[in-house]
Motif scaffolding. Structure first.
Motif: not given
Length: 140
Positions: A41-51, A53-69
């Protein structure tokens, strides 16, 4: 009394000892299996999904060495949530709802972990993996 005398005087037979050793070793099998699954599971790519009212607004890519924003979600009625992404974890930093429970929730980073929920704004942030390790995961 030595070991041979103890075994000879007890009700244990040689096969009993073998069975006890095998059962003891097999009791550690779940630890090994779940340990292997967690490393996969640690090797898999992860995404955070912002919903909202049940509607997807934005998808964030989560990477271990990714940027902070930060990302600010604003609704038409003036409700807002300030979301921070730092590498492979995500949280809500600031919001204008009354209870602030979503801010107190803190970071989430693992697929299947309890999502961040801002109920006054009906906003949810969930983390999903791309390897199919949990129900409803993203598969590429």
């Amino acid at each position: 009394m030595n070991v041979k005398e103890f075994i000879k005087n007890s009700y244990l037979r040689p096969w009993d000892i073998i069975i006890i050793v095998l059962l003891t070793l097999s009791s550690f099998l779940p630890l090994v299996v779940f340990g292997i699954q967690n490393t996969a599971q640690e090797d898999a790519t992860k995404q955070a999904i912002l919903k909202v009212d049940g509607e997807v607004i934005k998808v964030f890519d989560l990477k271990e060495d990714g940027p902070t924003y930060t990302y600010k979600y604003e609704a038409a009625d003036g409700d807002y949530n300030l979301i921070e992404v730092s590498g492979d974890k995500i949280r809500i930093v600031e919001t204008n709802c009354g209870d602030q429970i979503c801010v107190q929730r803190g970071w989430i980073s693992k697929a299947g972990e309890t999502p961040i929920a801002c109920l006054p704004h009906n906003l949810f942030i969930t983390v999903e993996a791309s390897d199919g390790s949990e129900d409803g995961s993203l598969i590429y």
